[in-house]
Design a protein around this motif. Structure first.
Motif, short mmCIF file in Angstrom:
data_model
loop_
_atom_site.label_atom_id
_atom_site.label_comp_id
_atom_site.label_asym_id
_atom_site.label_seq_id
_atom_site.Cartn_x
_atom_site.Cartn_y
_atom_site.Cartn_z
N MET A 196 -9.79 16.90 -30.89
CA MET A 196 -9.17 15.62 -30.55
C MET A 196 -8.71 15.65 -29.10
O MET A 196 -8.03 16.57 -28.67
N SER A 197 -9.10 14.66 -28.33
CA SER A 197 -8.69 14.61 -26.93
C SER A 197 -7.31 14.02 -26.80
O SER A 197 -6.79 13.36 -27.71
N ALA A 198 -6.68 14.24 -25.64
CA ALA A 198 -5.37 13.64 -25.37
C ALA A 198 -5.46 12.13 -25.38
O ALA A 198 -4.52 11.44 -25.81
N ILE A 199 -6.60 11.58 -24.94
CA ILE A 199 -6.78 10.13 -24.93
C ILE A 199 -6.67 9.59 -26.36
O ILE A 199 -6.04 8.56 -26.61
N CYS A 200 -7.29 10.28 -27.31
CA CYS A 200 -7.23 9.83 -28.70
C CYS A 200 -5.85 10.06 -29.30
O CYS A 200 -5.32 9.20 -30.01
N TYR A 201 -5.24 11.21 -29.00
CA TYR A 201 -3.94 11.54 -29.61
C TYR A 201 -2.88 10.55 -29.17
O TYR A 201 -2.02 10.14 -29.97
N PHE A 202 -2.91 10.18 -27.90
CA PHE A 202 -1.93 9.24 -27.36
C PHE A 202 -2.49 7.83 -27.28
O PHE A 202 -2.10 7.05 -26.41
N ASN A 203 -3.41 7.49 -28.17
CA ASN A 203 -4.13 6.22 -28.06
C ASN A 203 -3.19 5.04 -27.86
O ASN A 203 -2.21 4.87 -28.56
N GLN A 204 -3.56 4.20 -26.88
CA GLN A 204 -2.73 3.05 -26.54
C GLN A 204 -3.43 1.73 -26.86
O GLN A 204 -2.84 0.67 -26.72
N GLY A 205 -4.68 1.83 -27.26
CA GLY A 205 -5.48 0.62 -27.43
C GLY A 205 -5.29 -0.05 -28.77
O GLY A 205 -4.46 0.35 -29.59
N PRO A 206 -6.10 -1.06 -29.06
CA PRO A 206 -5.91 -1.88 -30.27
C PRO A 206 -6.46 -1.25 -31.53
O PRO A 206 -6.14 -1.70 -32.63
N HIS A 207 -7.30 -0.23 -31.42
CA HIS A 207 -8.00 0.27 -32.61
C HIS A 207 -7.13 1.20 -33.46
O HIS A 207 -7.05 1.08 -34.67
N GLY A 208 -6.48 2.16 -32.80
CA GLY A 208 -5.65 3.11 -33.53
C GLY A 208 -6.49 4.06 -34.35
O GLY A 208 -7.72 3.96 -34.42
N PRO A 209 -5.89 5.04 -35.02
CA PRO A 209 -6.63 6.00 -35.84
C PRO A 209 -7.06 5.35 -37.15
O PRO A 209 -6.48 4.34 -37.56
N PRO A 269 -5.02 5.13 -22.00
CA PRO A 269 -3.99 4.37 -21.30
C PRO A 269 -4.58 3.29 -20.42
O PRO A 269 -5.70 3.40 -19.95
N THR A 270 -3.79 2.24 -20.19
CA THR A 270 -4.17 1.24 -19.21
C THR A 270 -4.05 1.86 -17.82
O THR A 270 -3.49 2.95 -17.65
N SER A 271 -4.58 1.15 -16.81
CA SER A 271 -4.52 1.68 -15.45
C SER A 271 -3.07 1.85 -15.00
O SER A 271 -2.74 2.80 -14.29
N VAL A 272 -2.19 0.93 -15.43
CA VAL A 272 -0.77 1.05 -15.04
C VAL A 272 -0.13 2.25 -15.71
O VAL A 272 0.61 3.02 -15.06
N THR A 273 -0.42 2.46 -17.01
CA THR A 273 0.14 3.62 -17.71
C THR A 273 -0.42 4.91 -17.14
O THR A 273 0.32 5.89 -16.96
N GLN A 274 -1.71 4.94 -16.84
CA GLN A 274 -2.30 6.14 -16.25
C GLN A 274 -1.63 6.46 -14.92
O GLN A 274 -1.33 7.62 -14.61
#
Length: 492
Positions: free
Chosen positions: A1-14, A25-30
């Motif tokens: 599991m990547s950090a992108i997936c673990y900290f997922n910020q998008g609409p899909h979720g696990p 993350p969004t560009s602002v969060t990144q």
């Protein structure tokens, strides 16, 4: 599991069926995640001015090391973006303290003819650290599960443990000891620095003790030191130079390459492992190209190296901007490879030239602004102000690092290739600033630099102090110098 997936910020979720379900993350969060460390570094650099004057150079660095370990533990255990940002901010406190006070500590220990080499070696060590951690992170990316990102975040605590422990066997700065009336220890440390029993070395120890005694006598007449002293004439001019050498080192755009090179290479058509491997080459270049600065910074001087670095950086940034603007085109909505920051696309031979220019930016920065921006500020200020002055200069570095870290991802999205034009313009401005305002400081003791700066000689007329008294004694050229007896020195 990547950090992108673990900290997922998008609409899909696990749960996640593939990598692209993890919108990350969004560009602002990144930008916020990346900028949290330099934000902490800004605060840490300001704090370090008080720590170093109160506890000494060595102890302040050890305090910073302990703070780094705490931040690494929090980052390694992070469960969400806010916790990760807090951990990185605490890490930044350490970076601010150590990046401000390590150059002061090393400068005050180093012989004048080797000061650039010794302080520059600090920057070389940093480039090795960046390279090693990149490859550790790259190797961990092939692991499965949370260990892929938690292991490298945890391993970064090990160097802090080694630094904190190793400093117990290192001496305190002789200039800090002198400032605190510990003359016997000061003389012992200076004797170790200029090791040897011959007459020349003993004379040089005596010379430095005399200079330190004069500086400390002045301090006892003017005991109160604050940041406001740096904003009053004639120290204001030096303060602006010390701050701008750090500001310009950030506005070279090097951290656009170091932090976001995978975005840049993604716009040039690279993806996946090929992007990561190509990015790693920039870190190798950073290590290798720092070596010339170590060899020549004391011979050639600070000014020529900074000027050469500024002009070459300007060429590569403007060339990248021209190629991106002339041969590139907007990326599809959402960016290339589902990365919003990769909002521009360039292909073919122009893309290869952009990649080459990115490497050349690193190759121009590494032997110039990289090491010299750390060598230069401690040389500009007298003993009584040096700790706070370098802290203020270093805080300038980190606040601009914070700004660039935070705004570069949105800049790639919004102004795209024009981002390169900004750094080209900054490089031109810094070349002019160095030529007209930055004096040469190489080849003199720190006390002799202070005397030279008080002479108000125009910056472009200053040269390497090859024939200064300190160097003549150190090199054995001043045969008739009277030996100075330092055994009688008592508390001032």
């Amino acid at each position: 599991m990547s950090a992108i997936c673990y900290f997922n910020q998008g609409p899909h979720g696990p749960p996640f069926s593939d990598l692209y379900d993890c919108s990350g993350p969004t560009s602002v969060t990144q930008g916020g995640i990346t900028a949290s460390m330099p934000g902490g570094s800004f605060v840490g650099a300001l704090i370090s001015g008080f720590l170093t004057d109160l506890y000494g150079r060595k102890s302040s660095i050890q305090i910073g090391s302990v703070i780094w370990i705490i931040g690494s533990v929090i980052s390694c255990a992070a469960q969400n973006y806010p916790m990760l940002i807090v951990g990185r901010f605490i890490n930044g406190l350490c970076v601010g303290i150590c990046s401000a006070q390590v150059p002061v500590y090393v400068s005050e220990l180093a012989p004048p003819s080797k000061r650039g080499l010794v302080v520059g070696t600090q920057q070389w060590a940093i480039t090795w650290g960046v390279l090693i951690m990149f490859y550790i992170s790259y190797a961990c990316s092939f692991m499965r599960g949370e260990i892929a990102f938690r292991l490298p975040w945890g391993l970064q605590a090990i160097p802090a443990l080694l630094l904190c422990g190793g400093l117990f066997w290192m001496p305190e700065s002789p200039r800090w000891l002198a400032r605190n009336n510990r003359w016997d220890e000061c003389q012992e440390v200076l004797s170790r620095i200029h090791s040897g029993k011959n007459e020349t070395n003993q004379d040089f120890v005596g010379l430095e003790m005399q200079q330190l005694r004069a500086a400390c006598e002045y301090e006892h007449v003017n005991p109160e030191v604050s940041f406001l002293d740096l904003c009053r004439p004639p120290m204001l001019w030096r303060t602006h130079i010390g701050m701008f050498v750090q500001i310009w080192s950030q506005l070279t755009g090097i951290n656009v390459i170091m932090y976001y090179i995978t975005f840049v290479f993604g716009m040039a058509g690279l993806s996946g492992n090929s992007n990561l491997v190509a990015a790693s080459i920039s870190y190798v270049i950073n290590v290798v190209m720092t070596i010339p600065a170590l060899l020549y910074v004391d011979r050639v001087g600070r000014r020529p190296i900074l000027l050469a670095g500024s002009i070459s950086l300007m060429v590569w940034w403007f060339l990248c901007a021209g190629l991106m603007g002339g041969y590139g085109s907007p990326a599809p909505p959402g960016g290339l490879n589902h990365v919003a920051e990769q909002s521009w696309a360039i292909t073919g031979k122009p893309a290869k030239v952009v990649i080459a220019c990115s490497y050349l930016v690193v190759a121009s920065f590494a032997p110039s602004w990289g090491p010299v921006s750390w060598v230069y500020p401690p040389e500009l200020f007298p003993l009584r102000l040096r700790g706070k002055a370098v802290a203020l200069a270093t805080s300038s570095n980190w606040i601009f690092n914070f700004a660039l870290s935070y705004f570069t991802p949105p800049a790639f999205v919004n102004i795209r290739w024009k981002t390169y034009l900004l750094f080209g313009a900054f490089s031109l401005a810094m070349a002019l600033h160095v030529f007209f305002c930055f004096p040469e400081t190489a080849g003199r003791t720190l006390e002799e630099v202070d005397e030279a700066l008080n002479s108000n000689t125009p910056a472009w007329r200053t040269t390497v102090g090859k024939r200064s008294l300190g160097n003549r004694v150190e090199d054995g050229e001043e045969k008739g110098l009277e030996r100075v007896d330092v055994s009688h020195l008592e508390d001032v």
